[in-house]
Design a protein around this motif. Sequence first.
Motif, PDB file in Angstrom:
ATOM      1  N   THR A 256       0.735  -0.992   0.038  1.00 56.88           N
ATOM      2  CA  THR A 256       0.177   0.052   0.228  1.00 56.88           C
ATOM      3  C   THR A 256       0.807   1.150  -0.002  1.00 56.88           C
ATOM      4  O   THR A 256       2.122   1.245   0.223  1.00 56.88           O
ATOM      5  CB  THR A 256      -0.967   0.110   1.154  1.00 56.88           C
ATOM      6  OG1 THR A 256       0.072   0.001   2.552  1.00 56.88           O
ATOM      7  CG2 THR A 256      -1.804  -1.173   1.456  1.00 56.88           C
ATOM      8  N   VAL A 264      -4.828   5.677   2.558  1.00 57.95           N
ATOM      9  CA  VAL A 264      -3.964   4.608   2.220  1.00 57.95           C
ATOM     10  C   VAL A 264      -4.781   4.001   0.947  1.00 57.95           C
ATOM     11  O   VAL A 264      -5.842   3.374   1.054  1.00 57.95           O
ATOM     12  CB  VAL A 264      -3.892   3.707   3.291  1.00 57.95           C
ATOM     13  CG1 VAL A 264      -2.920   2.552   2.950  1.00 57.95           C
ATOM     14  CG2 VAL A 264      -3.467   4.500   4.615  1.00 57.95           C
ATOM     15  N   LEU A 266      -3.814   1.032  -2.500  1.00 54.42           N
ATOM     16  CA  LEU A 266      -2.835  -0.067  -2.978  1.00 54.42           C
ATOM     17  C   LEU A 266      -1.483   0.578  -3.764  1.00 54.42           C
ATOM     18  O   LEU A 266      -1.604   1.820  -4.377  1.00 54.42           O
ATOM     19  CB  LEU A 266      -3.353  -0.955  -4.133  1.00 54.42           C
ATOM     20  CG  LEU A 266      -4.810  -1.826  -3.595  1.00 54.42           C
ATOM     21  CD1 LEU A 266      -5.331  -2.687  -4.826  1.00 54.42           C
ATOM     22  CD2 LEU A 266      -4.072  -2.798  -2.624  1.00 54.42           C
TER      23      LEU A 266
END
Length: 291
Positions: A256, A264, A266
């Motif tokens: 992440t 937050v 990927l």
Amino acid sequence: MKKYLLLAAAGLAVASPAAARDGAGYIGLEGGILFPNNTDVDVNVTADGETIADENNAFEIDYNTGYDIDLVGGYDFGMFRLEAELGLKRSSLDDVDVDDSVLDAINDEFDLYLTQDDLDLGGHARVMSGMINGLVDLGNENGVNGFLGAGIGLAGVKYSAFGDSDSDSAFAWQLLAGVRTPISENIDLGLKYRYFHTGDLHFNDSFDFDDVTFGGRLSGHYSSHSLLASLVYNFGAVAAAPPPPPPPPPPAAPATQTCADGSVILATDACPLPPAPPPPPPPANSGERGR
């Protein structure tokens, strides 16, 4: 003592867990001590075809302790086993105890002076048997195996005494109890008790004396107790099942990233663009500045 041996073997069989090899054939060798029971003998004597003596329990044959050896082979169906057995039992003859009335009749008939001390047999008895046994195992597969069972078959009994021998065959049955324990993947050691009993045996003989043909018919059965040690080889023992494979590891958490706005997302995604700055204020009016 024989009763104590039976009780001990049966007690071990009931109290012990089992070590059978389910679904496998086996072969084994057994050997040990034989304790024959005394044999009561019925006698029928004829002279020129006419009966002159017919006595039940006319005399008793006493035996010395002997030996018993067997070869067994069978198949383990699980809790139940079926096996074939070839056996040999042999013991020397101690003496014969003749009923006093029979001994007196013999002495009177033949003008003899025989006593009990004159009747030391000095021979032996041999029993060869073929049996089919059914056995029930008691317990589990990982420790000592107790078992109980019975068998039926045919026995040939041969007596050798007074420089002569005679034999006969009869139906036979036996009772079995014992324990055995594995010492390797395929080999078991065991201890077995056996009670063995035949049907009636008949021995016929004839002789001439003083121009008279005498015929003799002796009838009785043979029975014994045995205490045997056994060595058994099991074919195709089933190997222990391998342990189950470990569960797969959990999947790794995806990578992440933290964007400028604190979100937050990927690592493969793009952060959202920052908001556009506000437009600049409009310029001031120039005419108003001149006044």
